[in-house]
Design a protein around this motif. Structure first.
Motif, PDB file in Angstrom:
ATOM      1  N   LEU A  10      45.685 -12.390  67.877  1.00 52.26           N
ATOM      2  CA  LEU A  10      46.197 -13.739  68.146  1.00 52.26           C
ATOM      3  C   LEU A  10      45.116 -14.634  68.733  1.00 52.26           C
ATOM      4  N   ASP A  11      44.336 -14.044  69.645  1.00 50.61           N
ATOM      5  CA  ASP A  11      43.218 -14.794  70.226  1.00 50.61           C
ATOM      6  C   ASP A  11      42.263 -15.246  69.123  1.00 50.61           C
ATOM      7  N   LEU A  12      41.956 -14.280  68.254  1.00 48.41           N
ATOM      8  CA  LEU A  12      41.010 -14.576  67.179  1.00 48.41           C
ATOM      9  C   LEU A  12      41.528 -15.678  66.277  1.00 48.41           C
ATOM     10  N   LEU A  13      42.798 -15.558  65.914  1.00 53.41           N
ATOM     11  CA  LEU A  13      43.386 -16.572  65.039  1.00 53.41           C
ATOM     12  C   LEU A  13      43.414 -17.934  65.728  1.00 53.41           C
ATOM     13  N   ALA A  14      43.755 -17.928  67.002  1.00 49.20           N
ATOM     14  CA  ALA A  14      43.780 -19.189  67.741  1.00 49.20           C
ATOM     15  C   ALA A  14      42.378 -19.787  67.791  1.00 49.20           C
ATOM     16  N   PHE A  15      41.408 -18.882  67.972  1.00 51.98           N
ATOM     17  CA  PHE A  15      40.018 -19.336  67.984  1.00 51.98           C
ATOM     18  C   PHE A  15      39.655 -19.958  66.634  1.00 51.98           C
ATOM     19  N   LEU A  16      40.033 -19.253  65.564  1.00 47.34           N
ATOM     20  CA  LEU A  16      39.702 -19.738  64.223  1.00 47.34           C
ATOM     21  C   LEU A  16      40.413 -21.054  63.934  1.00 47.34           C
ATOM     22  N   ASP A  17      41.598 -21.192  64.494  1.00 45.96           N
ATOM     23  CA  ASP A  17      42.367 -22.430  64.306  1.00 45.96           C
ATOM     24  C   ASP A  17      41.923 -23.529  65.271  1.00 45.96           C
ATOM     25  N   ARG A  33      29.310 -12.704  68.077  1.00 52.24           N
ATOM     26  CA  ARG A  33      27.885 -12.527  67.806  1.00 52.24           C
ATOM     27  C   ARG A  33      27.442 -11.098  68.079  1.00 52.24           C
ATOM     28  N   ASP A  34      28.021 -10.538  69.147  1.00 52.37           N
ATOM     29  CA  ASP A  34      27.550  -9.227  69.608  1.00 52.37           C
ATOM     30  C   ASP A  34      28.272  -8.055  68.977  1.00 52.37           C
ATOM     31  N   SER A  35      29.427  -8.292  68.379  1.00 48.68           N
ATOM     32  CA  SER A  35      30.248  -7.168  67.966  1.00 48.68           C
ATOM     33  C   SER A  35      30.551  -7.144  66.477  1.00 48.68           C
ATOM     34  N   PRO A  36      29.897  -6.230  65.752  1.00 48.50           N
ATOM     35  CA  PRO A  36      30.185  -6.080  64.322  1.00 48.50           C
ATOM     36  C   PRO A  36      31.667  -5.735  64.094  1.00 48.50           C
ATOM     37  N   ALA A  37      32.257  -4.957  65.004  1.00 50.17           N
ATOM     38  CA  ALA A  37      33.661  -4.579  64.842  1.00 50.17           C
ATOM     39  C   ALA A  37      34.546  -5.820  64.896  1.00 50.17           C
ATOM     40  N   LEU A  38      34.232  -6.700  65.817  1.00 44.90           N
ATOM     41  CA  LEU A  38      35.014  -7.929  65.961  1.00 44.90           C
ATOM     42  C   LEU A  38      34.794  -8.839  64.741  1.00 44.90           C
ATOM     43  N   GLN A  39      33.568  -8.860  64.248  1.00 46.86           N
ATOM     44  CA  GLN A  39      33.277  -9.651  63.045  1.00 46.86           C
ATOM     45  C   GLN A  39      34.125  -9.162  61.886  1.00 46.86           C
ATOM     46  N   GLN A  40      34.249  -7.841  61.796  1.00 46.72           N
ATOM     47  CA  GLN A  40      35.024  -7.261  60.706  1.00 46.72           C
ATOM     48  C   GLN A  40      36.496  -7.650  60.827  1.00 46.72           C
ATOM     49  N   ARG A  41      36.993  -7.594  62.057  1.00 43.28           N
ATOM     50  CA  ARG A  41      38.393  -7.975  62.264  1.00 43.28           C
ATOM     51  C   ARG A  41      38.609  -9.434  61.898  1.00 43.28           C
ATOM     52  N   ALA A  42      37.692 -10.273  62.317  1.00 44.57           N
ATOM     53  CA  ALA A  42      37.805 -11.700  62.007  1.00 44.57           C
ATOM     54  C   ALA A  42      37.758 -11.918  60.500  1.00 44.57           C
ATOM     55  N   ALA A  43      36.884 -11.152  59.822  1.00 45.90           N
ATOM     56  CA  ALA A  43      36.759 -11.290  58.372  1.00 45.90           C
ATOM     57  C   ALA A  43      38.073 -10.916  57.691  1.00 45.90           C
ATOM     58  N   ILE A  44      38.696  -9.832  58.165  1.00 46.59           N
ATOM     59  CA  ILE A  44      39.972  -9.395  57.586  1.00 46.59           C
ATOM     60  C   ILE A  44      41.047 -10.454  57.824  1.00 46.59           C
ATOM     61  N   LEU A  45      41.089 -10.955  59.043  1.00 50.05           N
ATOM     62  CA  LEU A  45      42.059 -11.999  59.369  1.00 50.05           C
ATOM     63  C   LEU A  45      41.853 -13.232  58.491  1.00 50.05           C
ATOM     64  N   LEU A  46      40.589 -13.578  58.332  1.00 50.54           N
ATOM     65  CA  LEU A  46      40.271 -14.747  57.509  1.00 50.54           C
ATOM     66  C   LEU A  46      40.762 -14.569  56.083  1.00 50.54           C
ATOM     67  N   ARG A  47      40.478 -13.375  55.524  1.00 51.32           N
ATOM     68  CA  ARG A  47      40.885 -13.123  54.145  1.00 51.32           C
ATOM     69  C   ARG A  47      42.395 -13.170  54.012  1.00 51.32           C
ATOM     70  N   ARG A  48      43.069 -12.548  54.981  1.00 52.98           N
ATOM     71  CA  ARG A  48      44.523 -12.504  54.941  1.00 52.98           C
ATOM     72  C   ARG A  48      45.093 -13.920  54.981  1.00 52.98           C
ATOM     73  N   ARG A  49      44.530 -14.699  55.887  1.00 55.41           N
ATOM     74  CA  ARG A  49      45.043 -16.053  56.050  1.00 55.41           C
ATOM     75  C   ARG A  49      44.699 -16.923  54.841  1.00 55.41           C
ATOM     76  N   ASP A  50      43.499 -16.727  54.317  1.00 62.80           N
ATOM     77  CA  ASP A  50      43.098 -17.529  53.163  1.00 62.80           C
ATOM     78  C   ASP A  50      43.995 -17.239  51.965  1.00 62.80           C
ATOM     79  N   GLN A  51      44.409 -15.964  51.839  1.00 66.83           N
ATOM     80  CA  GLN A  51      45.296 -15.607  50.729  1.00 66.83           C
ATOM     81  C   GLN A  51      46.636 -16.307  50.879  1.00 66.83           C
ATOM     82  N   GLY A  52      47.023 -16.540  52.104  1.00 69.07           N
ATOM     83  CA  GLY A  52      48.295 -17.203  52.349  1.00 69.07           C
ATOM     84  C   GLY A  52      48.209 -18.712  52.154  1.00 69.07           C
ATOM     85  N   GLY A  53      47.120 -19.173  51.601  1.00 69.96           N
ATOM     86  CA  GLY A  53      47.006 -20.597  51.320  1.00 69.96           C
ATOM     87  C   GLY A  53      46.377 -21.374  52.455  1.00 69.96           C
TER      88      GLY A  53
END
Ligand code: ZN
Length: 138
Positions: A10-17, A33-53
């Protein structure tokens, strides 16, 4: 106790929004910047959200989130970037799809190749003409 407070989806999505207050947003950006794991999560969230239009990728691209400098990219191409930077750049260019950075990177690669080609040509030239040109300056 972890040094970094946990970041929820939710934090990530709020950040992205762009819904988070500046301090929290800066904190998340730093951790991204520091966390590849967090980057991956953000990437997944982004893809999921982008698919939803939704167009969160667009928002990121528009903000040019954490665009690295040309100097940093040049270090990356020369293999002397700080640890973790390569992963971040991959994330930034491929997952976020930052067009300006992709273009910058292409440009730097071309410059680098040109320079290498020129050095090779110069070396060949000097090697081949070294015998003839070896004349002490007057
Ligand atoms: Zn960028």
């Amino acid at each position: 106790m972890a040094a970094n407070p946990a970041i929820s989806d939710l934090d990530l999505l709020a950040f992205l929004d762009e819904l988070l207050p500046g301090v929290r947003a800066a904190e998340i950006e730093r951790q991204l910047r520091d966390s590849p794991a967090l980057q991956q999560r953000a990437a997944i969230l982004l893809r999921r959200r982008d698919q939803g239009g939704h167009t969160l990728g667009e928002i990121w691209r528009r903000r040019r989130l954490s665009c690295p400098s040309r100097g940093q990219m040049s270090d990356y191409l020369n293999g002397v970037a700080e640890p973790g930077f390569a992963a971040y750049l991959e994330f930034h260019v491929h997952d976020i799809g930052c067009a300006p950075c992709a273009a910058n990177l292409d440009d730097l690669r071309r410059v680098q190749t040109d320079t290498t080609d020129r050095r090779t040509r110069e070396k060949k030239f000097f090697d081949s003409s070294a015998g003839r040109l070896r004349k002490p300056p007057t």
